[in-house]
Design a protein around this motif. Structure first.
Motif, mmCIF file in Angstrom:
data_model
loop_
_atom_site.group_PDB
_atom_site.id
_atom_site.type_symbol
_atom_site.label_atom_id
_atom_site.label_comp_id
_atom_site.label_asym_id
_atom_site.label_seq_id
_atom_site.Cartn_x
_atom_site.Cartn_y
_atom_site.Cartn_z
ATOM 1 N N SER A 5 -1.368 1.510 -15.612
ATOM 2 C CA SER A 5 -0.348 0.776 -15.695
ATOM 3 C C SER A 5 0.519 0.945 -13.212
ATOM 4 C CB SER A 5 0.985 1.730 -16.434
ATOM 5 O OG SER A 5 0.801 1.806 -17.706
ATOM 6 N N ALA A 6 -0.374 2.083 -13.294
ATOM 7 C CA ALA A 6 0.243 1.714 -11.951
ATOM 8 C C ALA A 6 -1.112 0.708 -10.997
ATOM 9 C CB ALA A 6 -0.210 3.420 -10.895
ATOM 10 N N ASP A 7 -2.545 1.262 -11.869
ATOM 11 C CA ASP A 7 -3.240 -0.570 -11.052
ATOM 12 C C ASP A 7 -2.569 -1.972 -11.656
ATOM 13 O OD1 ASP A 7 -4.591 1.607 -10.194
ATOM 14 O OD2 ASP A 7 -6.403 1.875 -11.577
ATOM 15 N N LEU A 8 -2.280 -1.769 -12.870
ATOM 16 C CA LEU A 8 -1.710 -3.225 -13.351
ATOM 17 C C LEU A 8 -0.154 -3.186 -12.385
ATOM 18 C CD1 LEU A 8 -1.889 -3.215 -16.828
ATOM 19 C CD2 LEU A 8 -3.639 -4.521 -15.483
ATOM 20 N N LEU A 9 0.787 -2.679 -12.035
ATOM 21 C CA LEU A 9 1.516 -1.999 -10.771
ATOM 22 C C LEU A 9 1.311 -3.038 -9.593
ATOM 23 C CD1 LEU A 9 4.614 -2.440 -11.177
ATOM 24 C CD2 LEU A 9 4.375 0.112 -10.261
ATOM 25 N N ALA A 10 0.624 -2.222 -9.206
ATOM 26 C CA ALA A 10 -0.834 -3.193 -7.852
ATOM 27 C C ALA A 10 -1.430 -4.005 -7.970
ATOM 28 C CB ALA A 10 -1.175 -1.975 -7.870
ATOM 29 N N LEU A 11 -1.687 -4.283 -8.803
ATOM 30 C CA LEU A 11 -1.979 -5.865 -9.258
ATOM 31 C C LEU A 11 -0.801 -7.257 -9.620
ATOM 32 C CD1 LEU A 11 -3.938 -7.826 -9.588
ATOM 33 C CD2 LEU A 11 -4.303 -7.487 -12.030
ATOM 34 N N VAL A 12 0.313 -6.744 -9.475
ATOM 35 C CA VAL A 12 1.513 -7.918 -9.418
ATOM 36 C C VAL A 12 1.938 -7.937 -8.239
ATOM 37 C CG1 VAL A 12 3.804 -8.146 -10.672
ATOM 38 C CG2 VAL A 12 1.606 -7.557 -11.828
ATOM 39 N N THR A 13 2.281 -6.695 -7.060
ATOM 40 C CA THR A 13 2.537 -6.741 -6.264
ATOM 41 C C THR A 13 1.206 -7.632 -4.719
ATOM 42 O OG1 THR A 13 3.121 -4.831 -6.876
ATOM 43 C CG2 THR A 13 3.396 -5.211 -4.117
ATOM 44 N N THR A 83 21.044 -7.543 9.532
ATOM 45 C CA THR A 83 21.231 -8.552 8.461
ATOM 46 C C THR A 83 21.003 -8.283 7.131
ATOM 47 O OG1 THR A 83 20.330 -10.615 10.377
ATOM 48 C CG2 THR A 83 20.365 -10.588 8.476
ATOM 49 N N THR A 84 20.445 -8.097 6.383
ATOM 50 C CA THR A 84 20.525 -7.995 5.073
ATOM 51 C C THR A 84 20.657 -6.019 4.807
ATOM 52 O OG1 THR A 84 17.590 -6.614 5.773
ATOM 53 C CG2 THR A 84 17.959 -9.134 5.296
ATOM 54 N N GLY A 85 20.618 -5.109 6.001
ATOM 55 C CA GLY A 85 21.690 -3.691 4.758
ATOM 56 C C GLY A 85 20.367 -3.304 4.565
ATOM 57 N N THR A 86 19.234 -3.729 4.951
ATOM 58 C CA THR A 86 17.931 -2.775 4.517
ATOM 59 C C THR A 86 17.049 -2.451 5.318
ATOM 60 O OG1 THR A 86 16.741 -4.399 3.670
ATOM 61 C CG2 THR A 86 18.235 -3.532 1.741
ATOM 62 N N GLN A 87 16.215 -1.620 5.398
ATOM 63 C CA GLN A 87 15.174 -0.790 6.402
ATOM 64 C C GLN A 87 14.423 -2.078 6.344
ATOM 65 O OE1 GLN A 87 14.685 3.228 7.858
ATOM 66 N NE2 GLN A 87 12.479 2.594 6.800
ATOM 67 N N LEU A 88 13.934 -2.034 7.546
ATOM 68 C CA LEU A 88 12.084 -3.695 7.088
ATOM 69 C C LEU A 88 11.303 -2.763 7.224
ATOM 70 C CD1 LEU A 88 10.770 -6.447 7.246
ATOM 71 C CD2 LEU A 88 10.497 -5.982 9.736
ATOM 72 N N ALA A 89 10.626 -1.779 7.970
ATOM 73 C CA ALA A 89 9.692 -1.054 7.237
ATOM 74 C C ALA A 89 9.393 -0.004 6.220
ATOM 75 C CB ALA A 89 9.433 0.094 8.587
ATOM 76 N N PHE A 90 8.185 0.261 6.055
ATOM 77 C CA PHE A 90 7.448 0.359 4.459
ATOM 78 C C PHE A 90 8.849 -0.532 3.544
ATOM 79 C CE2 PHE A 90 7.271 4.086 7.664
ATOM 80 C CZ PHE A 90 6.080 4.234 7.400
ATOM 81 N N ILE A 174 3.777 2.385 -1.772
ATOM 82 C CA ILE A 174 5.280 2.747 -2.610
ATOM 83 C C ILE A 174 4.937 1.230 -3.573
ATOM 84 C CG2 ILE A 174 8.087 2.518 -2.805
ATOM 85 C CD1 ILE A 174 7.729 2.655 0.620
ATOM 86 N N PRO A 175 4.742 2.805 -5.051
ATOM 87 C CA PRO A 175 4.797 2.114 -6.070
ATOM 88 C C PRO A 175 5.654 0.777 -6.360
ATOM 89 C CG PRO A 175 3.742 4.592 -6.754
ATOM 90 C CD PRO A 175 4.460 4.096 -5.589
ATOM 91 N N GLY A 176 5.230 -0.696 -6.772
ATOM 92 C CA GLY A 176 6.362 -1.054 -6.940
ATOM 93 C C GLY A 176 7.061 -1.541 -5.863
ATOM 94 N N GLU A 177 5.984 -1.557 -4.756
ATOM 95 C CA GLU A 177 7.128 -2.244 -3.707
ATOM 96 C C GLU A 177 6.068 -2.455 -2.065
ATOM 97 O OE1 GLU A 177 10.224 -2.541 -3.415
ATOM 98 O OE2 GLU A 177 10.452 -3.253 -1.323
ATOM 99 N N THR A 178 5.717 -1.272 -2.374
ATOM 100 C CA THR A 178 3.625 -1.458 -1.002
ATOM 101 C C THR A 178 2.857 -1.318 -1.152
ATOM 102 O OG1 THR A 178 4.216 0.300 0.146
ATOM 103 C CG2 THR A 178 6.162 -1.695 0.517
ATOM 104 N N ARG A 179 2.541 -0.815 -2.779
ATOM 105 C CA ARG A 179 1.295 -0.129 -2.967
ATOM 106 C C ARG A 179 0.678 -1.584 -3.874
ATOM 107 N NH1 ARG A 179 -1.328 2.207 -7.797
ATOM 108 N NH2 ARG A 179 -2.527 4.309 -7.245
#
Length: 233
Positions: A5-13, A83-90, A174-179
């Protein structure tokens, strides 16, 4: 979450990052390649060197400086956060920006060479007939250089899929975000899970080989058809 599941999520990312990066690369790489091909100036060689720098620069060096630029204490990071209210790094946006910079020469250079070989007589004739720049591009430039666009698109996509150093430096793991797949492969090797490492490596190897074979086949067919059309005319 299981390893599969983790690898499939990494594939989608990975596919999501590569697709977005490739679209951005074509949007900014096409006009950049055009100006580098047509621009005659003594400073041109400097700008060509800047575009080609990722070809020789260690990815971790680029990732390190991007990490500093993306941090909340730097001006780019502060502007993004305000501008976005979120951190850019990571973040996912960070790895897309890093991928665009790192894969830029793989899109610009094939297009620049195609534009340099493109004569000006057709464009000048179209301009005399009243065709605007956008009309001239889609009616003359793109049809005559579409094989190079195919090559640039495939190289940009494939190179983005295989990125590791830049993505790890500015995106973390980060799984689902940057992995992405390259980081998932690194995780499996560190955990001595060689079965899954072999599976990911073989999958990337076969996919890369098939993609390049498809690009060369399609490029050859396009070039052959163009030559036949020009010989008929």
């Amino acid at each position: 979450m299981t390893d599969v599941s983790a690898d499939l999520l990494a594939l989608v990312t990975t596919l999501k990052m590569a697709a977005i990066t490739t679209v951005i690369l074509l949007l900014i790489g096409t006009p950049l390649a055009w100006y580098l091909a047509k621009w005659q100036n003594r400073f041109k060689v400097f700008f060509e060197a800047v575009v080609a720098l990722p070809l020789v620069l260690p990815p971790t060096v680029l990732g390190f400086y991007l990490l500093l630029a993306f941090s909340p204490t730097s001006l780019p990071g502060q502007l993004w956060q305000s501008t976005t209210g979120t951190q850019l790094a990571f973040s996912f946006s960070a790895i897309v920006i890093g991928s665009v910079l790192y894969s830029l020469p793989f899109v610009v250079q094939p297009l620049q060479k195609a534009f340099e070989q493109l004569g000006d007589q057709h464009l000048e004739a179209a301009a005399m007939l009243g065709a605007g720049p956008i009309d001239r591009f889609f009616s003359i430039v793109f049809p005559l250089t579409k094989a190079s666009f195919i090559t640039a698109t495939a190289l940009g996509f494939a190179h983005t899929v295989g990125e590791f150093g830049v993505v790890l430096m500015i995106g973390g793991n980060i799984p689902g975000e940057t992995r992405v797949l390259s980081i998932a492969l690194f995780d499996h090797v560190e955990a001595f899970n060689y079965a899954n490492a072999h599976l990911l490596s073989a999958g990337l190897l076969i996919a890369s080989l098939l993609l390049l074979s498809f690009v060369y086949l399609l490029g050859n067919n396009v070039s052959r058809n163009d030559k036949q059309q020009r010989s008929i005319k």
